[in-house]
Design an enzyme around this catalytic site. Structure first.
Site, PDB file in Angstrom:
ATOM      1  N   ASP A  16       0.890  -0.990  -0.109  1.00 52.41           N
ATOM      2  CA  ASP A  16      -0.065  -0.065  -0.137  1.00 52.41           C
ATOM      3  C   ASP A  16       0.854   1.406   0.178  1.00 52.41           C
ATOM      4  O   ASP A  16       1.167   1.799   1.045  1.00 52.41           O
ATOM      5  CB  ASP A  16      -0.873  -0.146   1.266  1.00 52.41           C
ATOM      6  CG  ASP A  16      -2.020   0.966   1.185  1.00 52.41           C
ATOM      7  OD1 ASP A  16      -2.500   1.512   0.098  1.00 52.41           O
ATOM      8  OD2 ASP A  16      -2.766   1.088   2.035  1.00 52.41           O
ATOM      9  N   GLU A  89      -6.865   5.200  -8.319  1.00 48.99           N
ATOM     10  CA  GLU A  89      -8.050   5.831  -7.846  1.00 48.99           C
ATOM     11  C   GLU A  89      -8.541   6.810  -8.959  1.00 48.99           C
ATOM     12  O   GLU A  89      -7.904   7.844  -9.385  1.00 48.99           O
ATOM     13  CB  GLU A  89      -7.695   6.346  -6.548  1.00 48.99           C
ATOM     14  CG  GLU A  89      -9.056   6.513  -5.909  1.00 48.99           C
ATOM     15  CD  GLU A  89      -8.832   6.253  -4.266  1.00 48.99           C
ATOM     16  OE1 GLU A  89      -9.938   6.636  -3.675  1.00 48.99           O
ATOM     17  OE2 GLU A  89      -8.012   5.576  -3.904  1.00 48.99           O
ATOM     18  N   LYS A 125      -9.763   1.960  -8.834  1.00 52.55           N
ATOM     19  CA  LYS A 125     -10.129   2.241  -7.409  1.00 52.55           C
ATOM     20  C   LYS A 125     -11.272   3.335  -7.447  1.00 52.55           C
ATOM     21  O   LYS A 125     -11.093   4.403  -7.860  1.00 52.55           O
ATOM     22  CB  LYS A 125      -9.216   2.640  -6.465  1.00 52.55           C
ATOM     23  CG  LYS A 125      -8.903   1.605  -5.676  1.00 52.55           C
ATOM     24  CD  LYS A 125      -7.499   2.255  -4.633  1.00 52.55           C
ATOM     25  CE  LYS A 125      -7.751   2.034  -3.459  1.00 52.55           C
ATOM     26  NZ  LYS A 125      -6.525   2.802  -2.854  1.00 52.55           N
ATOM     27  N   THR A 149     -13.110   0.769  -2.602  1.00 53.42           N
ATOM     28  CA  THR A 149     -12.413   1.364  -1.429  1.00 53.42           C
ATOM     29  C   THR A 149     -13.194   2.243  -0.429  1.00 53.42           C
ATOM     30  O   THR A 149     -14.619   2.306  -0.730  1.00 53.42           O
ATOM     31  CB  THR A 149     -11.137   2.042  -1.923  1.00 53.42           C
ATOM     32  OG1 THR A 149     -10.413   2.203  -0.806  1.00 53.42           O
ATOM     33  CG2 THR A 149     -11.442   3.358  -2.516  1.00 53.42           C
ATOM     34  N   PHE A 171     -12.044  -1.520   5.111  1.00 48.39           N
ATOM     35  CA  PHE A 171     -10.933  -0.937   5.992  1.00 48.39           C
ATOM     36  C   PHE A 171     -10.981  -1.573   7.235  1.00 48.39           C
ATOM     37  O   PHE A 171     -11.941  -1.716   7.862  1.00 48.39           O
ATOM     38  CB  PHE A 171     -11.163   0.457   6.126  1.00 48.39           C
ATOM     39  CG  PHE A 171     -10.433   1.240   4.717  1.00 48.39           C
ATOM     40  CD1 PHE A 171     -10.718   0.801   3.451  1.00 48.39           C
ATOM     41  CD2 PHE A 171     -10.318   2.544   4.704  1.00 48.39           C
ATOM     42  CE1 PHE A 171      -9.969   1.388   2.390  1.00 48.39           C
ATOM     43  CE2 PHE A 171      -9.630   3.360   3.873  1.00 48.39           C
ATOM     44  CZ  PHE A 171      -9.582   2.565   2.589  1.00 48.39           C
TER      45      PHE A 171
END
Length: 318
Positions: A16, A89, A125, A149, A171
């Site tokens: 990440d 993203e 994303k 996400t 998450f």
């Protein structure tokens, strides 16, 4: 054998970070980025020339297109290091606009394809809003795979599975943060660790539901605060982990065994669940943590996207 190598026996490890020069030492299969990580990377001396060079080559384009060029340039560098996929993203400011999200995803994928990268190596994303999930539904039908996400609740995961999304990033750390803050002085760190961690519990519930009902969407736990959260999700399809925590796992020889198991999940007594737009919005609204964290996550990513815009504008006038 260190814990990182042990973890790789049960779970696909993903890095990440936007810091591609740091990646090779952990040998992840995939990598994920977001506006905050890219913003952090371009402010480092190592990456400033890459930003400058990309902006100089495309300064005649409208700003959103230059931003996409920068994001894809980082993605291309990452793909030189990882054998698998990179997640790039869509601007978080489009999180409530299905058509604009689809258009931006097409643009990003077009840039990757023009650089010779196949669709199998890129995940677009998108925030797990209702509008984002519907955009992903359309993109998946076109063969553009998505990583949904800012996912904090079971209803978001169910809607993503129903939309045939390729992968979700539930998450962990941000859920943990919310509950810890709510509890204040009453928070008992030891009692809320491991399998009792509220973030770990959320991902476990999603993983078990998907496996029980043969939902093909991949589950990638994300946003970790400590290695305990990672170890408690060993066996999850994928886990995306920051370089700091990858280093901690690499530095430990403690034994590790899987905590999640698809075969065990299939034996659980669970009931199928489905949401339409109204029931999805109500379920999300009923979950104060998920509502607050989704809104906050979009705000933070949007603010960092705006800062990245500013940096790119300054570089194009420099």
């Amino acid at each position: 054998m260190n814990q990182l190598d042990q973890l790789k026996a049960y779970t696909t490890v993903v890095a990440d970070t936007g810091n591609f020069k740091q990646l090779a030492q952990y040998a992840p299969r995939d990598a994920t980025t977001n506006p905050s990580l890219i913003l952090k990377a371009v402010q480092q001396p190592d990456y400033a020339p890459l930003l400058k060079e990309t902006v100089a080559a495309h300064r005649q384009l409208p700003l959103p297109e230059v931003v996409d060029q920068v994001l894809v340039r980082f993605g291309l560098e990452i793909l030189k290091v990882v054998p698998g996929r990179v997640s790039t993203e869509v601007d978080a400011r489009l999180s409530f606009d299905t058509a604009a999200t689809i258009a931006r995803a097409h643009h990003l994928m077009g840039l990757y394809e023009a650089a010779g990268i196949g669709r199998d190596r890129v995940l677009i994303k998108i925030a797990s809003t209702w509008e984002g999930i519907q955009a992903a539904r359309v993109l998946e039908r076109e063969g553009i795979h998505c990583n949904l996400t800012l996912l904090f609740s079971f209803c978001q995961a169910v809607a993503c599975g129903e939309a045939n999304v390729k992968l979700i990033s539930p998450f962990v750390g941000r859920i943990y943060d919310w509950y810890k803050k709510q509890a204040g002085a009453a928070w008992d760190e030891a009692a809320m660790a491991g399998a009792n961690d509220p973030g770990v519990k959320s991902v476990t519930q999603i993983f078990n539901h998907y496996k029980k009902f043969d939902i093909a969407t991949e589950v990638m736990g994300a946003s970790f605060r400590n290695t305990g959260q990672i170890l408690a999700l060993a066996g999850c399809d994928l886990l995306t982990i920051s370089p700091d925590l990858l280093a901690q796992l690499q530095g430990s020889e403690a034994p590790l065994s899987p905590a999640l198991d698809a075969a065990d999940a299939r034996l659980l007594d669970l009931h199928p669940v489905i949401y339409n737009e109204a029931s999805f919005r109500f379920a999300l609204n009923e979950d104060a943590m998920a509502t607050e964290k989704l809104a906050e996550g979009i705000r933070l990513f949007a603010a960092d996207a705006a800062k990245l815009d500013k940096l790119i504008q300054e570089a194009s006038h420099g």
